[in-house]
Design a protein around this motif. Structure first.
Motif, mmCIF file in Angstrom:
data_model
loop_
_atom_site.group_PDB
_atom_site.id
_atom_site.type_symbol
_atom_site.label_atom_id
_atom_site.label_comp_id
_atom_site.label_asym_id
_atom_site.label_seq_id
_atom_site.Cartn_x
_atom_site.Cartn_y
_atom_site.Cartn_z
ATOM 1 N N GLU A 102 0.837 -1.210 0.000
ATOM 2 C CA GLU A 102 0.000 0.000 0.000
ATOM 3 C C GLU A 102 0.869 1.255 0.000
ATOM 4 N N HIS A 103 1.941 1.234 0.812
ATOM 5 C CA HIS A 103 2.861 2.382 0.838
ATOM 6 C C HIS A 103 3.444 2.647 -0.546
ATOM 7 N N ILE A 104 3.855 1.571 -1.210
ATOM 8 C CA ILE A 104 4.514 1.756 -2.505
ATOM 9 C C ILE A 104 3.507 2.189 -3.567
ATOM 10 N N LYS A 105 2.269 1.691 -3.442
ATOM 11 C CA LYS A 105 1.219 2.204 -4.328
ATOM 12 C C LYS A 105 1.057 3.700 -4.118
ATOM 13 N N GLY A 106 1.078 4.095 -2.858
ATOM 14 C CA GLY A 106 0.979 5.520 -2.512
ATOM 15 C C GLY A 106 2.099 6.338 -3.142
ATOM 16 N N VAL A 107 3.301 5.746 -3.152
ATOM 17 C CA VAL A 107 4.443 6.432 -3.766
ATOM 18 C C VAL A 107 4.179 6.648 -5.254
#
Ligand code: SF4
Ligand code: SF4
Lengths: 395, 93
Positions: free
Chosen positions: A367-372
Motif C-alpha cells: 500500500e505504501h509503494i502504491k501511494g508512492v
C-alpha cells in the motif's frame, strides 16, 4: 552448463553460514551481534563438529574481529566475518585499513538500525555509515541472494585486479530471520567456482619480505588513495563478469542493478534489498492495469554503477528514490544524493522525489509503494518534487 | 628517491617490497630552522647526540655533525648544549 540444485527451506542467517561453510575459509574471526548472531553461532558449530577446517577466532569485540581478519588476510589467508549495526560501527576504524591495504575480506552484514534509541531491527544506517570506507557493498533481496552473493563476493574480492573487501548486506530480521526456499550448490561446484585463493602478497612469504601499510605523508598518501579509488571503480566490470559466470552455472544471473519494467516506464521507484520484493508485487499489479510503472533495484551500491543507473532512469518522467537510512541535517538520503548528482549534467532528466522509509524495522507495505506511485503522478502534474517525505511516520 | 604516481600504486597498494629502504625516505624537509654547530666551542660532550629525538645528530668517531636529511629543526640539541655551541638558523630556500 546450468545445474539444478537441491532445494531446502532455510533462514537468511543460516544460508549465510551455510555458504561460508561451503567456502571453508582459512580464518573466521567474529563477534556475534543481533540480528546476525546466527551466522557466527552456526559457523562455530560447523567448526566444533569438524565440518570446516577454518581457524575460528572468537574475539571480544567487533573492533578486534576486524583487526584479526586484517592480520589473517595480510598473512595470506582467505578470510570472512559477519556483523551488524553497532558492531559494524565499532569496526569503522578497521574497515578503512582493510580496504586501504587491499585485503579481500568477505563480511556479511544483517543491516540494522543504529542507536539511539536502541533498536535491533532492520534498516541501512549501518551500511551507509560504512559507505565511504572503500568496501564493495552488495545488497541482497532475499535468502537465495544472500547465499549466491557470498560466493560471488569471494570471487570479486580476491580477483587480482580488485583485491578489496566486500560487504554482503541483507535486511536484518526481514531477510535474516525469514525462512525461504533455497536452491543449493554442491560443495564441489562451490569449490570450482571460487577456486583456490592465491594471495598476490603475503606476510608469511618469507622469500619475498614486504612491509604493509607503512607511513605515507603529504607527499604520497593522496596517490595511494587515488590508486585505491581506481581499484574499486575498476571492480564494476569484474562484478558483472562474476555475476554472469554465476548465472551460467546456476541459471541465476546477477548484474549490478536489476531493471524491472523500467524500459518504457514513466514512473520508477528505486530501492535496495528486501523492499524490492515488495515493490515488484506492486509493479506487477499496476502493470496489469496498464500503468507504466517500474522498479530499479540497486544491487551494488559501492562502487556505484552510475552509467547503468543513468541508462535505466533517463527516460522516466518521475522517479521516487527510497532510502532506508537517516541522514539528519540533509535534505535526502544517500541513494537520492548519489543518483541525482550523477544525473545532474543531463539535459533531459526525470524529476526526483526523495523518500526515507522503514527506519528501525518499520514496515513498508505494498500500500505504501502504491501511494508512492500515486504521488509520483501528482508530482509530474505539479512539475516539481515535494521535498523529503517520510513513509509511514505518525505526525 | 622519485615518488611514484598513483597509477604505479594500483597494482600493489600500500606495500613496500624491498626491506630496509626507510632510509631512502628523507624527512628533513619539515624543517624551518636548522641547527649549526660552532666547532670552536664544541667540547664533544655528546649531549646533542644523546638528546636528539630523531637520532639526527651523528658521531663520526671524532666529532658530532647533523644529518640534515632527517633533522626536523626542533631545537632540542641547541637547548641542551651546555656550551651554547649550537645556534638555530632560519632555513633558506
Ligand atoms: S634540531 Fe632537533 S632534530 Fe635537528 S639535530 Fe637538533 S635535536 Fe635533532
Ligand atoms: S651538545 Fe654542544 S658541546 Fe656537546 S657535542 Fe653537541 S654541540 Fe658539542
Amino acid at each position: 552448463m546450468k545445474v539444478k540444485g537441491r532445494k531446502i527451506a532455510i533462514e537468511g542467517n543460516e544460508a549465510a553460514a551455510l555458504a561460508l561453510k561451503q567456502v571453508n575459509p582459512d580464518v573466521v574471526a567474529a563477534y556475534p551481534i543481533t540480528p546476525s548472531t546466527e551466522v557466527v553461532q552456526k559457523f562455530s558449530e560447523y567448526v566444533a563438529n569438524g565440518e570446516v577446517t577454518t581457524e575460528f577466532v572468537p574475539v571480544e569485540s567487533e573492533h578486534s574481529a576486524m583487526s584479526a581478519c586484517i592480520g589473517a588476510s595480510a598473512a595470506g589467508a582467505r578470510v570472512a566475518t559477519s556483523t551488524a549495526s553497532q558492531g559494524l560501527a565499532l569496526m569503522w576504524e578497521m574497515l578503512y585499513i582493510a580496504s586501504s591495504m587491499r585485503l579481500p575480506i568477505v563480511m556479511t552484514v544483517a543491516n540494522r538500525a543504529l542507536s539511539a534509541p536502541i533498536n535491533i531491527h532492520g534498516d541501512h544506517s549501518d551500511a551507509m555509515g560504512a559507505r565511504d570506507a572503500g568496501w564493495i557493498q552488495i545488497f541482497s533481496e532475499n535468502v537465495q541472494e544472500i547465499y549466491d552473493n557470498i560466493f560471488q563476493a569471494f570471487r570479486i574480492a580476491e580477483h587480482p585486479d580488485v583485491r578489496l573487501p566486500v560487504m554482503v548486506g541483507y535486511d536484518g530480521f526481514i531477510t535474516s530471520h525469514s525462512e525461504e526456499i533455497l536452491e543449493l550448490l554442491e560443495d564441489e561446484e562451490v569449490k570450482r567456482f571460487i577456486g583456490e585463493y592465491k594471495p598476490k602478497f603475503s606476510l608469511l612469504d618469507i622469500n619475498n619480505p614486504i612491509t604493509m601499510g607503512p607511513l605515507a605523508l603529504f607527499d604520497s598518501y593522496f596517490e595511494f588513495k587515488v590508486a585505491q579509488a581506481y581499484a574499486i571503480e575498476n571492480s564494476l566490470p569484474i562484478i558483472k563478469k562474476v555475476g554472469k559466470e554465476f548465472g551460467d552455472l546456476t541459471g541465476r544471473y546477477y548484474d549490478v542493478i536489476e531493471k524491472y519494467y523500467t524500459d518504457d516506464a514513466d514512473y520508477i521507484v528505486v530501492a535496495m534489498s528486501s523492499t524490492c520484493g515488495t515493490a515488484r508485487v506492486v509493479v506487477d499489479e499496476l502493470r496489469e492495469k496498464g500503468e507504466k510503472v517500474g522498479l530499479l533495484k540497486i544491487r551494488v551500491f559501492r562502487p556505484f554503477p552510475l552509467e547503468d543507473v543513468v541508462d535505466a532512469l533517463k527516460n522516466a518522467k518521475v522517479v521516487g528514490v527510497l532510502d532506508r537510512s537517516m541522514v539528519p541535517g540533509s535534505f535526502a538520503g544517500p541513494l537520492y544524493h548519489e543518483i541525482t548528482s550523477g544525473m545532474y549534467h543531463l539535459e533531459k532528466r526525470p524529476v526526483f522525489q526523495p523518500y526515507v522509509y522503514g527506519l528501525g524495522g518499520r514496515d513498508i507495505t505494498t500500500e505504501h509503494i502504491k501511494g508512492v506511485f500515486e504521488e509520483l503522478k501528482e508530482i509530474e502534474k505539479a512539475g516539481k518534487p515535494k521535498g523529503l517525505k517520510y513513509i509511514g511516520v505518525r505526525e | 628517491m622519485k615518488l611514484p604516481g598513483w597509477k604505479e600504486l594500483v597494482e600493489t597498494g600500500p606495500i613496500i617490497k624491498e626491506a630496509g629502504n626507510a632510509t631512502e625516505y628523507k624527512t628533513g624537509d619539515w624543517r624551518t630552522f636548522r641547527p649549526e654547530i660552532d666547532y670552536s666551542k664544541c667540547t664533544t660532550c655528546m649531549f646533542c647526540w644523546l638528546f636528539c629525538p630523531d637520532s639526527a645528530v651523528k658521531f663520526d668517531g671524532n666529532k658530532v655533525y647533523i644529518d640534515y636529511d632527517y633533522c626536523k629543526g626542533c631545537g632540542v640539541c641547541a637547548a641542551e648544549c651546555p656550551v651554547k655551541a649550537i645556534t638555530m638558523k632560519e632555513e633558506q630556500k
